[in-house]
Design a protein around this motif. Structure first.
Motif, PDB file in Angstrom:
ATOM      1  N   LYS A 199      53.308 -36.579 -10.319  1.00  0.00           N
ATOM      2  CA  LYS A 199      54.956 -36.257 -11.746  1.00  0.00           C
ATOM      3  C   LYS A 199      55.904 -35.832 -10.796  1.00  0.00           C
ATOM      4  CE  LYS A 199      54.362 -33.762 -15.335  1.00  0.00           C
ATOM      5  NZ  LYS A 199      53.584 -32.325 -16.736  1.00  0.00           N
ATOM      6  N   ARG A 200      55.525 -34.630  -9.639  1.00  0.00           N
ATOM      7  CA  ARG A 200      56.432 -33.851  -8.783  1.00  0.00           C
ATOM      8  C   ARG A 200      57.445 -34.890  -8.507  1.00  0.00           C
ATOM      9  NH1 ARG A 200      52.220 -31.537  -6.866  1.00  0.00           N
ATOM     10  NH2 ARG A 200      52.795 -32.080  -4.515  1.00  0.00           N
ATOM     11  N   ILE A 201      57.256 -35.592  -7.876  1.00  0.00           N
ATOM     12  CA  ILE A 201      57.727 -37.356  -7.405  1.00  0.00           C
ATOM     13  C   ILE A 201      59.038 -37.604  -8.778  1.00  0.00           C
ATOM     14  CG2 ILE A 201      58.110 -39.444  -5.738  1.00  0.00           C
ATOM     15  CD1 ILE A 201      57.099 -36.156  -4.489  1.00  0.00           C
ATOM     16  N   GLU A 202      58.585 -37.732  -9.317  1.00  0.00           N
ATOM     17  CA  GLU A 202      59.060 -38.808 -10.713  1.00  0.00           C
ATOM     18  C   GLU A 202      60.120 -37.618 -10.566  1.00  0.00           C
ATOM     19  OE1 GLU A 202      56.551 -39.469 -13.290  1.00  0.00           O
ATOM     20  OE2 GLU A 202      55.012 -40.893 -12.344  1.00  0.00           O
ATOM     21  N   ALA A 203      59.517 -36.039 -10.495  1.00  0.00           N
ATOM     22  CA  ALA A 203      61.052 -35.182 -10.993  1.00  0.00           C
ATOM     23  C   ALA A 203      61.790 -35.308  -9.925  1.00  0.00           C
ATOM     24  CB  ALA A 203      60.105 -33.518 -11.569  1.00  0.00           C
ATOM     25  N   ALA A 204      61.674 -34.913  -8.990  1.00  0.00           N
ATOM     26  CA  ALA A 204      62.717 -35.272  -8.304  1.00  0.00           C
ATOM     27  C   ALA A 204      63.492 -36.249  -7.640  1.00  0.00           C
ATOM     28  CB  ALA A 204      61.830 -35.614  -6.293  1.00  0.00           C
ATOM     29  N   TYR A 205      63.152 -37.394  -8.211  1.00  0.00           N
ATOM     30  CA  TYR A 205      63.810 -38.533  -7.734  1.00  0.00           C
ATOM     31  C   TYR A 205      64.957 -37.829  -9.245  1.00  0.00           C
ATOM     32  CZ  TYR A 205      64.960 -43.413  -9.381  1.00  0.00           C
ATOM     33  OH  TYR A 205      65.808 -44.806  -9.780  1.00  0.00           O
ATOM     34  N   ARG A 206      63.843 -37.995 -11.017  1.00  0.00           N
ATOM     35  CA  ARG A 206      64.861 -38.172 -11.823  1.00  0.00           C
ATOM     36  C   ARG A 206      66.180 -37.026 -11.372  1.00  0.00           C
ATOM     37  NH1 ARG A 206      60.185 -39.102 -14.656  1.00  0.00           N
ATOM     38  NH2 ARG A 206      59.831 -36.950 -15.078  1.00  0.00           N
ATOM     39  N   VAL A 249      68.280 -27.675  -6.527  1.00  0.00           N
ATOM     40  CA  VAL A 249      68.074 -28.318  -4.796  1.00  0.00           C
ATOM     41  C   VAL A 249      67.369 -27.006  -3.903  1.00  0.00           C
ATOM     42  CG1 VAL A 249      69.202 -28.360  -2.820  1.00  0.00           C
ATOM     43  CG2 VAL A 249      70.336 -29.433  -4.645  1.00  0.00           C
ATOM     44  N   PRO A 250      67.096 -25.509  -4.346  1.00  0.00           N
ATOM     45  CA  PRO A 250      66.737 -25.103  -4.066  1.00  0.00           C
ATOM     46  C   PRO A 250      65.055 -25.459  -4.379  1.00  0.00           C
ATOM     47  CG  PRO A 250      68.035 -23.341  -4.763  1.00  0.00           C
ATOM     48  CD  PRO A 250      68.221 -24.838  -5.344  1.00  0.00           C
ATOM     49  N   GLN A 251      64.575 -25.830  -5.017  1.00  0.00           N
ATOM     50  CA  GLN A 251      62.835 -25.759  -4.734  1.00  0.00           C
ATOM     51  C   GLN A 251      62.738 -27.493  -4.016  1.00  0.00           C
ATOM     52  OE1 GLN A 251      62.999 -25.087  -9.614  1.00  0.00           O
ATOM     53  NE2 GLN A 251      60.840 -25.619  -8.437  1.00  0.00           N
ATOM     54  N   LEU A 252      63.907 -28.522  -4.718  1.00  0.00           N
ATOM     55  CA  LEU A 252      63.947 -29.096  -4.453  1.00  0.00           C
ATOM     56  C   LEU A 252      63.713 -29.339  -2.160  1.00  0.00           C
ATOM     57  CD1 LEU A 252      66.581 -31.659  -6.243  1.00  0.00           C
ATOM     58  CD2 LEU A 252      64.026 -32.222  -5.892  1.00  0.00           C
ATOM     59  N   LEU A 253      64.169 -28.174  -1.875  1.00  0.00           N
ATOM     60  CA  LEU A 253      64.123 -28.249  -0.347  1.00  0.00           C
ATOM     61  C   LEU A 253      62.708 -27.476   0.026  1.00  0.00           C
ATOM     62  CD1 LEU A 253      67.735 -26.669   0.557  1.00  0.00           C
ATOM     63  CD2 LEU A 253      66.359 -28.634   1.481  1.00  0.00           C
ATOM     64  N   ARG A 290      63.797 -29.556 -17.995  1.00  0.00           N
ATOM     65  CA  ARG A 290      62.161 -30.295 -17.962  1.00  0.00           C
ATOM     66  C   ARG A 290      61.583 -30.732 -17.078  1.00  0.00           C
ATOM     67  NH1 ARG A 290      61.231 -35.627 -21.283  1.00  0.00           N
ATOM     68  NH2 ARG A 290      61.963 -36.371 -19.268  1.00  0.00           N
ATOM     69  N   ASP A 291      62.153 -31.455 -16.066  1.00  0.00           N
ATOM     70  CA  ASP A 291      62.234 -32.219 -15.132  1.00  0.00           C
ATOM     71  C   ASP A 291      62.155 -30.756 -13.518  1.00  0.00           C
ATOM     72  OD1 ASP A 291      61.908 -34.715 -14.904  1.00  0.00           O
ATOM     73  OD2 ASP A 291      63.291 -35.390 -15.147  1.00  0.00           O
ATOM     74  N   ILE A 292      62.704 -30.003 -13.636  1.00  0.00           N
ATOM     75  CA  ILE A 292      62.786 -28.318 -12.453  1.00  0.00           C
ATOM     76  C   ILE A 292      61.347 -28.023 -12.513  1.00  0.00           C
ATOM     77  CG2 ILE A 292      63.763 -26.200 -13.209  1.00  0.00           C
ATOM     78  CD1 ILE A 292      66.529 -27.051 -12.321  1.00  0.00           C
ATOM     79  N   ARG A 293      60.943 -28.135 -14.266  1.00  0.00           N
ATOM     80  CA  ARG A 293      59.577 -27.280 -14.980  1.00  0.00           C
ATOM     81  C   ARG A 293      58.748 -28.158 -13.654  1.00  0.00           C
ATOM     82  NH1 ARG A 293      61.489 -26.465 -19.681  1.00  0.00           N
ATOM     83  NH2 ARG A 293      60.453 -28.335 -20.051  1.00  0.00           N
ATOM     84  N   SER A 294      57.895 -29.812 -14.033  1.00  0.00           N
ATOM     85  CA  SER A 294      57.846 -30.471 -13.447  1.00  0.00           C
ATOM     86  C   SER A 294      57.796 -30.103 -12.263  1.00  0.00           C
ATOM     87  CB  SER A 294      58.410 -31.750 -13.714  1.00  0.00           C
ATOM     88  OG  SER A 294      57.863 -32.276 -15.280  1.00  0.00           O
ATOM     89  N   LEU A 295      58.857 -29.855 -11.404  1.00  0.00           N
ATOM     90  CA  LEU A 295      58.381 -29.527  -9.574  1.00  0.00           C
ATOM     91  C   LEU A 295      57.443 -28.464  -9.466  1.00  0.00           C
ATOM     92  CD1 LEU A 295      62.059 -29.403  -8.096  1.00  0.00           C
ATOM     93  CD2 LEU A 295      60.956 -31.815  -8.120  1.00  0.00           C
ATOM     94  N   SER A 296      56.622 -28.063 -10.140  1.00  0.00           N
ATOM     95  CA  SER A 296      55.642 -26.913 -10.259  1.00  0.00           C
ATOM     96  C   SER A 296      54.249 -27.764 -10.632  1.00  0.00           C
ATOM     97  CB  SER A 296      56.172 -25.350 -10.966  1.00  0.00           C
ATOM     98  OG  SER A 296      56.653 -25.226 -10.128  1.00  0.00           O
TER      99      SER A 296
END
Length: 398
Positions: free
Chosen positions: A122-129, A139-143, A110-116
Motif C-alpha cells: 500500500k505504501r509503494i502504491e501510494a508513492a507511485y500515485r 516529498v519529505p515523507q517520500l524521502l 489520501r495517498d499521503i496518509r497511505s504512506l504511513s
C-alpha cells in the motif's frame, strides 16, 4: 506402534485441512479480484461523460469541477487513474489544471496518509500515485520512506516519485545520494530518474557538476548526453583533469562529443592517460574530429594493452583518409602481435565493402584506399590475402 500411526494420521489431516483452507482462500481472492474488475468496468462507463467533460475543458479558461456525488474507494481509483494518465501525456496549463483537480478531490491527501500504512504494498502504491500527481507536499515523507527501503525496484519507484514531485534542488540531491549509497553502478539509472524532474534540468546539471560528491558529478555527466547545456562546457574543461577515474572518463567522453578544437598537447595527454576508458574515448573521437595530426599517436595506440583502445584507434585511422589507411596498411605489413591483428581486421572490414557505396564521394574514397591496398598487398582478394598474412586466420576482434 499404535501411537505412531495415530500421529501420522493426525499430521495428514492437518495437511489436508491446510491445503483445503489454502484453496478456499485462493478462490475467495479470485472472486474478490473479479468483483473489483467488474466494478472498475461499471465505474468507467458511469463516468464516461465526466471524462469527456474534463477533456473538452482542459484548454478552456474555466475551472474544472469535481465529479458529482460521493465516490467509494474503487470509484475514486478509477477517476484518479484516468487523471494521472492525462497528467503524464500533457504539459503546461492543462497539466496544472489536472493536478489541482486531484488535490481538490482529496486524492493527494489520501495517498499521503497511505504512506504511513503498515502494508508495504500500500505504501509503494501510494508513492507511485503521489509521483504521478506531482505532490510536492509528500516529498519529505517520500524521502523518509526511501531511506528505509533497500535498493531495488521499490526504491526506484519511490525515487521516481520524488524526482517528479520535488520543487527544491536539495530534495533531488538527497534522493540521488540515497540511491547512490547502495554502492551499485547505477549512475545511468539515476540520471534517467533525475531527468524526470519538473525543475529546470539544465540548472540542476550545472549545479551537480560542481558538487563535491563525485557520484553526483558522474550522474550529471551521464544525464548531459543528449542535453544541450552550453554553459556547462567550462566545467567540463575542469573535470577532464579530475582525479576521480569515473568522473574523468565520463567528462572526456562528453567533452570530445562536443566537437572541440583539440590542441596537440591535449590530444597527447589524453592518449597517454593511465585509464583505458579515457584513451579509448579519445581514440574514438579523433577520427570523427578529422584530427589528421594525431595519426602518429593513433598508430602507436594500435599497440595498446587494451582491446578497446586498439580497435578505436584502427577505426579512427580508417576515417582519416588515405594517410590514415596507409598507416593501417603499414601496421598490418610490418607490425607484430595485437597491433598487426587489429590493423588486418580493420582493413578486411574496409575492403569487404567493395561495391556497397551509393554516394560518389564514398566510391572515390574507397577506390583510393583500394589502390593503396593493391600497392601493399599485391591486389589479392582481401579475405584470402589477409587470412594468409594472419598465419592462422584467427579472430581479430579480441
Amino acid at each position: 506402534m499404535f501411537s505412531n500411526i495415530a500421529l501420522a494420521y493426525g499430521f495428514i489431516y492437518i495437511c489436508l485441512a491446510m491445503i483445503t483452507a489454502g484453496i478456499i482462500l485462493l478462490f475467495c481472492m479470485k472472486i474478490k479480484h473479479n468483483a473489483a474488475l467488474r466494478k472498475i468496468e461499471v465505474y468507467t462507463a458511469k463516468h464516461r461523460d465526466y471524462f469527456v467533460y474534463v477533456q473538452m475543458h482542459l484548454h478552456d479558461d474555466v475551472k474544472l469541477q469535481l465529479p458529482p456525488g460521493r465516490l467509494d474507494r474503487i470509484e475514486a481509483d478509477v477517476i484518479q487513474a484516468k487523471l494521472m494518465e492525462w497528467i503524464e501525456q500533457l504539459k503546461g496549463e492543462a497539466r496544472e489544471k489536472l493536478l489541482l483537480l486531484c488535490r481538490e478531490a482529496g486524492f493527494v491527501e489520501r495517498d499521503i496518509r497511505s504512506l504511513s500504512s503498515f502494508r508495504k504494498g500500500k505504501r509503494i502504491e501510494a508513492a507511485y500515485r503521489l509521483g504521478g500527481m506531482r505532490a510536492s507536499e509528500a516529498v519529505p515523507q517520500l524521502l523518509k520512506l526511501l531511506a528505509r527501503t533497500n535498493y531495488g525496484p521499490l526504491a526506484i519507484i519511490i525515487a521516481r516519485a520524488i524526482a517528479k514531485s520535488a520543487d527544491q534542488p536539495e530534495q533531488i540531491r538527497d534522493m540521488l545520494l540515497q540511491l547512490l549509497a547502495s554502492g551499485k553502478p547505477i549512475h545511468a539509472l539515476a540520471a534517467d530518474i533525475l531527468l524526470e524532474t519538473r525543475l529546470d534540468s539544465a540548472s540542476l546539471l550545472r549545479r551537480f557538476l560542481d558538487d563535491p560528491e563525485p557520484g553526483l558529478v558522474k550522474v550529471a555527466l551521464v544525464a548531459m548526453w543528449g542535453q544541450a547545456v552550453p554553459s556547462a562546457v567550462p566545467t567540463l574543461d575542469r573535470l577532464v583533469g579530475s582525479s576521480e577515474k569515473d568522473v574523468r572518463a565520463e567528462a572526456v567522453k562528453l567533452y570530445l562529443s562536443s566537437n572541440p578544437v583539440l590542441k596537440d598537447a591535449t590530444i597527447a595527454q589524453l592518449m597517454n592517460d593511465h585509464e583505458w576508458e579515457v584513451r579509448a574515448a579519445c581514440a574514438q573521437a579523433l577520427g570523427r574530429l578529422h584530427a589528421a595530426g594525431s595519426i602518429p599517436l593513433l598508430a602507436e595506440a594500435l599497440k595498446d594493452d587494451n582491446w578497446h583502445v586498439r580497435n578505436y584507434s584502427a577505426e579512427s585511422l580508417a576515417l582519416l583518409g588515405e594517410q590514415g589507411f596507409e598507416t593501417l596498411c603499414q601496421a598490418a605489413l610490418h607490425g607484430t602481435g595485437p597491433a598487426r591483428e587489429t590493423a588486418l581486421y580493420r582493413i578486411e572490414r574496409i575492403m569487404a565493402k567493395e561495391g556497397n557505396h551509393e554516394e560518389v564521394e564514398q566510391m572515390v574514397d574507397f577506390n583510393k584506399k583500394k589502390l593503396l591496398y593493391d600497392r601493399y598487398f599485391g591486389g589479392a582478394k582481401p579475405s584470402k590475402r589477409i587470412g594468409k598474412m594472419a598465419g592462422v586466420g584467427g579472430d581479430y576482434t579480441a
